[in-house]
Structures are given as structure tokens and as C-alpha cells.
Design a protein around this motif. Sequence first.
Motif, PDB file in Angstrom:
ATOM      1  N   LYS A 230     -96.995 -32.431  -7.031  1.00  0.00           N
ATOM      2  CA  LYS A 230     -97.572 -33.778  -6.925  1.00  0.00           C
ATOM      3  C   LYS A 230     -97.246 -34.622  -8.157  1.00  0.00           C
ATOM      4  O   LYS A 230     -96.825 -35.776  -8.044  1.00  0.00           O
ATOM      5  N   LEU A 231     -97.441 -34.051  -9.323  1.00  0.00           N
ATOM      6  CA  LEU A 231     -97.158 -34.788 -10.554  1.00  0.00           C
ATOM      7  C   LEU A 231     -95.676 -35.132 -10.641  1.00  0.00           C
ATOM      8  O   LEU A 231     -95.308 -36.258 -11.009  1.00  0.00           O
ATOM      9  N   GLY A 232     -94.820 -34.171 -10.297  1.00  0.00           N
ATOM     10  CA  GLY A 232     -93.381 -34.415 -10.320  1.00  0.00           C
ATOM     11  C   GLY A 232     -92.980 -35.541  -9.389  1.00  0.00           C
ATOM     12  O   GLY A 232     -92.190 -36.421  -9.752  1.00  0.00           O
ATOM     13  N   MET A 233     -93.546 -35.536  -8.178  1.00  0.00           N
ATOM     14  CA  MET A 233     -93.212 -36.583  -7.212  1.00  0.00           C
ATOM     15  C   MET A 233     -93.686 -37.949  -7.686  1.00  0.00           C
ATOM     16  O   MET A 233     -92.975 -38.950  -7.555  1.00  0.00           O
ATOM     17  N   PHE A 234     -94.894 -38.006  -8.267  1.00  0.00           N
ATOM     18  CA  PHE A 234     -95.418 -39.277  -8.765  1.00  0.00           C
ATOM     19  C   PHE A 234     -94.550 -39.818  -9.897  1.00  0.00           C
ATOM     20  O   PHE A 234     -94.203 -41.008  -9.920  1.00  0.00           O
ATOM     21  N   GLN A 286    -109.057 -33.375 -20.328  1.00  0.00           N
ATOM     22  CA  GLN A 286    -109.726 -33.816 -19.114  1.00  0.00           C
ATOM     23  C   GLN A 286    -108.831 -34.805 -18.362  1.00  0.00           C
ATOM     24  O   GLN A 286    -108.070 -35.553 -18.969  1.00  0.00           O
ATOM     25  N   ASN A 287    -108.939 -34.797 -17.044  1.00  0.00           N
ATOM     26  CA  ASN A 287    -108.181 -35.746 -16.243  1.00  0.00           C
ATOM     27  C   ASN A 287    -108.541 -37.182 -16.619  1.00  0.00           C
ATOM     28  O   ASN A 287    -109.719 -37.485 -16.842  1.00  0.00           O
ATOM     29  N   ASP A 288    -107.540 -38.055 -16.682  1.00  0.00           N
ATOM     30  CA  ASP A 288    -107.851 -39.475 -16.789  1.00  0.00           C
ATOM     31  C   ASP A 288    -108.112 -40.019 -15.377  1.00  0.00           C
ATOM     32  O   ASP A 288    -108.044 -39.282 -14.392  1.00  0.00           O
ATOM     33  N   ARG A 289    -108.418 -41.300 -15.283  1.00  0.00           N
ATOM     34  CA  ARG A 289    -108.798 -41.865 -13.979  1.00  0.00           C
ATOM     35  C   ARG A 289    -107.672 -41.757 -12.947  1.00  0.00           C
ATOM     36  O   ARG A 289    -107.898 -41.395 -11.795  1.00  0.00           O
ATOM     37  N   LEU A 290    -106.464 -42.087 -13.381  1.00  0.00           N
ATOM     38  CA  LEU A 290    -105.332 -42.058 -12.449  1.00  0.00           C
ATOM     39  C   LEU A 290    -105.041 -40.635 -11.986  1.00  0.00           C
ATOM     40  O   LEU A 290    -104.777 -40.393 -10.801  1.00  0.00           O
ATOM     41  N   ALA A 291    -105.111 -39.674 -12.906  1.00  0.00           N
ATOM     42  CA  ALA A 291    -104.877 -38.275 -12.547  1.00  0.00           C
ATOM     43  C   ALA A 291    -105.937 -37.776 -11.579  1.00  0.00           C
ATOM     44  O   ALA A 291    -105.632 -37.014 -10.643  1.00  0.00           O
ATOM     45  N   SER A 292    -107.190 -38.195 -11.785  1.00  0.00           N
ATOM     46  CA  SER A 292    -108.270 -37.792 -10.869  1.00  0.00           C
ATOM     47  C   SER A 292    -108.080 -38.421  -9.495  1.00  0.00           C
ATOM     48  O   SER A 292    -108.280 -37.780  -8.463  1.00  0.00           O
ATOM     49  N   LEU A 294    -105.325 -39.358  -8.068  1.00  0.00           N
ATOM     50  CA  LEU A 294    -104.180 -38.758  -7.376  1.00  0.00           C
ATOM     51  C   LEU A 294    -104.299 -37.239  -7.239  1.00  0.00           C
ATOM     52  O   LEU A 294    -103.434 -36.607  -6.637  1.00  0.00           O
ATOM     53  N   ASP A 295    -105.354 -36.669  -7.828  1.00  0.00           N
ATOM     54  CA  ASP A 295    -105.578 -35.220  -7.758  1.00  0.00           C
ATOM     55  C   ASP A 295    -104.388 -34.454  -8.337  1.00  0.00           C
ATOM     56  O   ASP A 295    -103.785 -33.594  -7.693  1.00  0.00           O
ATOM     57  N   LEU A 296    -104.039 -34.781  -9.585  1.00  0.00           N
ATOM     58  CA  LEU A 296    -102.841 -34.217 -10.208  1.00  0.00           C
ATOM     59  C   LEU A 296    -103.095 -32.915 -10.964  1.00  0.00           C
ATOM     60  O   LEU A 296    -102.135 -32.241 -11.354  1.00  0.00           O
ATOM     61  N   ALA A 297    -104.355 -32.567 -11.199  1.00  0.00           N
ATOM     62  CA  ALA A 297    -104.639 -31.312 -11.895  1.00  0.00           C
ATOM     63  C   ALA A 297    -104.114 -30.139 -11.076  1.00  0.00           C
ATOM     64  O   ALA A 297    -103.948 -30.242  -9.857  1.00  0.00           O
ATOM     65  N   GLY A 298    -103.828 -29.039 -11.741  1.00  0.00           N
ATOM     66  CA  GLY A 298    -103.264 -27.901 -11.023  1.00  0.00           C
ATOM     67  C   GLY A 298    -103.566 -26.577 -11.692  1.00  0.00           C
ATOM     68  O   GLY A 298    -104.331 -26.493 -12.652  1.00  0.00           O
ATOM     69  N   THR A 316    -101.789 -40.356 -18.080  1.00  0.00           N
ATOM     70  CA  THR A 316    -100.829 -40.485 -16.969  1.00  0.00           C
ATOM     71  C   THR A 316    -100.054 -41.797 -17.001  1.00  0.00           C
ATOM     72  O   THR A 316     -98.832 -41.796 -16.795  1.00  0.00           O
ATOM     73  N   PRO A 317    -100.684 -42.955 -17.251  1.00  0.00           N
ATOM     74  CA  PRO A 317     -99.906 -44.206 -17.304  1.00  0.00           C
ATOM     75  C   PRO A 317     -98.838 -44.190 -18.396  1.00  0.00           C
ATOM     76  O   PRO A 317     -97.717 -44.668 -18.179  1.00  0.00           O
ATOM     77  N   ILE A 318     -99.177 -43.630 -19.570  1.00  0.00           N
ATOM     78  CA  ILE A 318     -98.192 -43.551 -20.656  1.00  0.00           C
ATOM     79  C   ILE A 318     -97.052 -42.620 -20.251  1.00  0.00           C
ATOM     80  O   ILE A 318     -95.876 -42.899 -20.501  1.00  0.00           O
ATOM     81  N   GLY A 319     -97.401 -41.495 -19.616  1.00  0.00           N
ATOM     82  CA  GLY A 319     -96.374 -40.563 -19.138  1.00  0.00           C
ATOM     83  C   GLY A 319     -95.442 -41.217 -18.137  1.00  0.00           C
ATOM     84  O   GLY A 319     -94.226 -40.997 -18.158  1.00  0.00           O
ATOM     85  N   LEU A 320     -96.011 -42.048 -17.259  1.00  0.00           N
ATOM     86  CA  LEU A 320     -95.190 -42.758 -16.263  1.00  0.00           C
ATOM     87  C   LEU A 320     -94.209 -43.695 -16.951  1.00  0.00           C
ATOM     88  O   LEU A 320     -93.033 -43.778 -16.571  1.00  0.00           O
ATOM     89  N   ALA A 321     -94.681 -44.406 -17.978  1.00  0.00           N
ATOM     90  CA  ALA A 321     -93.815 -45.321 -18.730  1.00  0.00           C
ATOM     91  C   ALA A 321     -92.701 -44.556 -19.434  1.00  0.00           C
ATOM     92  O   ALA A 321     -91.535 -44.999 -19.445  1.00  0.00           O
TER      93      ALA A 321
END
Length: 436
Positions: A230-234, A286-292, A294-298, A316-321
Motif C-alpha cells: 500500500k505504501l509503495g503504491m501510494f 505513531q501514524n500521522d493523519r494521512l497514514a492512518s 490510508l491505513d499504511l501501517a504494516g 507521510t506528506p514529506i515522504g511523498l514530496a
Amino acid sequence: MKQNFSQSVSSTHEIVQKRRLAPRGPDDFMLKGIVTVLQIGVLSSALLILLGLCLQPFRPGGFSAERLVTFPQTLNQVWAEISSYFGPQAVITLGLLLLVTTPVLRVGVSLLGFARERNRKFVVITSLVLLILLLSLLLVSQGQRAGYVSDIHHLHFSFLVLALIFAGSICAGLLGALVGLGGGVLIVPLLTLVFGLPIHFAIGASIISVIATSSGAAVAYVRDQVTNVKLGMFLELATTTGAVSGAFLAGLLAPATLSIVFGVILLLSSLPILFKLGEEIPKDVQNDRLASWLDLAGSYPDRRSGRTISYHVTRTPIGLAMMYVAGVISGLLGIGSGEFKVLALDTLMHLPMKVSSTTSNFMIGVTAAASAGIYFSRGDIPPLLAGPVALGILLGALLGARLLMHMSNKALRLVFLPVIALAALEMVLHGLGLGL
């Protein structure tokens, strides 16, 4: 009696809450589908490449420099050579094209899997990734071909050179699978410095090595549920967009300057890893809002410790950037930029190193596929060079995937750091015109 009933209800409520909060990844149907597509794609492409290489010695020119630089560059030429006299280089090219399309098919299977799960968020995300990939293929179909190498007298190519390139590619594939890179860190200097091949051929082979490493190693990583699909696809939303952007910017920016900047940033970005060498599993994440959302924890089964490791995703937003930046670098310089992806996943998003490495590996093939058509259309991927590189990389990636499962996160960081230093040095020297 009432107390026992109350305790029972409370216990049941806790169990339900734990199940709701527990990390949920894709179901077995999707994982099996992804693994099957990767296995069929890798095996089919490897067989076609091997068949073409076996036929080549029996054709005029064999493994000569002249044959190296004379090859079919369009689908029409490939089909014409296969249908008329079953041309070996056309067969190899067909295998390479199948390898390039494998990550795209993997995205398509992921889309079907998310649709089956009725996961609307990831249906939209995966559809966008697939649309970007298809759009990139349409855009590059109108690219200009670079043409053949005019001066072949300085080139030394033979069966012995091919065998040595194959052996070096095995090492590159093994290393790439371990630390989430595409193998280009070793492939480019090997082909240019050791064998004196043109830089654009080396970069074209590097793109193939990225896709081969990703497709070969991802079979084991996805099957063993170490990769965060999921994280990879996002994050592929950003890497593919960045790769297409980089392809367009290639004619506007000075790649040499960018190469120097990238090398320096890469070296500085690796410094935080020095302070995490003793860390096996990230703590207090802890999960941030976006990770929660999208249910990105694993979680993943760790064979070395014999237990299941759960983890969360942050920033997650910084990682996306950062993934967009990695995609731009990939499109501009013709590399997988796996080093940048691993650094972002490990140091910024605080994932376990094994998850960072395997998820980076999962993404780099799609990132490379978004710009691979450019290199095919330019004639920068000669079959007699890219063929043995692909086979060696695939074999090395399979070996590396087996080895990673028995290594610690600390050991992976110790392997990753010198590779990062080598990659950074290579980028700086390339930009200054002192190396590649």
C-alpha cells in the motif's frame, strides 16, 4: 455473575479494538496475483533473452562490436526481423520489452486487487499511477532516436567481455536487492570505466538493471509480506510523476549540475543513518493523519528473530514530496534513485530498514518503467549489452532476496552506507566531468 459478564464484554471489546487498530495489508488474492505476474514476466523475458543470446553466435558477426551497435530500434523492426529470419537481437529486444512492461502489468493487477477489496481510496490511487505510466509510454513514442554509434573501432566486445559483464551484473543485482537500489551504481562504472562502452549505452543498461532488480527481488519480498504494498503504491504517485517531469526537464536543465547537487545531498542525507546503526526497530513511532487515513501501517515476519514486527508510518506528506524529487532525478539522470527512496523511508518516515529496502525495491521498477521508453526510442538499449545485464541482474536479485531475509536491519545499514558513499562520489565526479 454480573462481574464475569462485564469482564467478558470488556475483553471482547478490547479484542475488537485491537483488530481494528492492527495493521491490515492487501489480501492473499492480490499478493498472489502480483507474485504470479512478476514470476511470469521475469521467467518469460529471461527465456527470450537467453534464446536470443544462444542464437547470436550462429549469425554473421556473432558477438562483435559491429553487432553490438547495429540492432532493431522500433517495434516494426523487431517484428520484421522475428517474422523474416528470427533475428536473435530482435528476440532479445522482445524479452527486454516484456521485462519493461512487467512493472506496468503489476500495477494493473494491484488495481484489480484493490477493486476486489472495494478499497476505493487505493483504486483511485492505483488508477492514477497506471494512467501516468500509460501516458508516459504515449509521450515517449514520439521521441527522437539518437542513432547508432558511428565510431566502433575503440569498442572491444566479444563473448569473453559478455561473460564478464554477466558476472558483474550478478554482483550488482545481489547488492541492489539487499539495499533497495537498482544496480546502476555498479553497472554504469563497470560498463564505462572497465569495458570502455559509451555512456548512453551504460545508462540504458542501468535502466534495465533497475527494472530487473525490482521485478526479480519483489517476487520474494511480496510473497514473504515484507514489502508494504500500500505504501509503495501510494508513493508511486509521486515517483512516476517525477520521472515524467524529469524526462521533460532533461532538455532544459544541466544534468551535470544536477548530478553534483544530487551527490552532495545524497552524502549529507546519509549522515542520520550513522546515528541509527544500532537501531533494529524504530521506537515511539505513531501514524500521522494521512497514514492512518490510508491505513499504511504494516507488519512483517522476521525470520532472523522469529517474530512478527509491527510498525507505523509517519511524515507521510514529506515522504511523498521526497519521492517526487527521487522520480525527477530518475527521469533526468537515467537511474533508479533507490538510494534517495531508502533514505526517505528509513530516516524520514522511520520504517524498519528491511521494509525501507524492500518497499524501495518494489517502487524503483515502476519509476524506471515510466522513463524506459525514452531510452528505447533513442536507441540507447543495445540488446547484446542489455541482455546479459538483465540476466545477471535477475540472478543476483533472486540471491539477494534470499539473503536479506536472514540479515538484521543493522547489517543492512552497514552495507547501505558504503554503497551510498560510492553513489554520491560517482554522481559528483560525473557532474564535474572527472569520472563518468
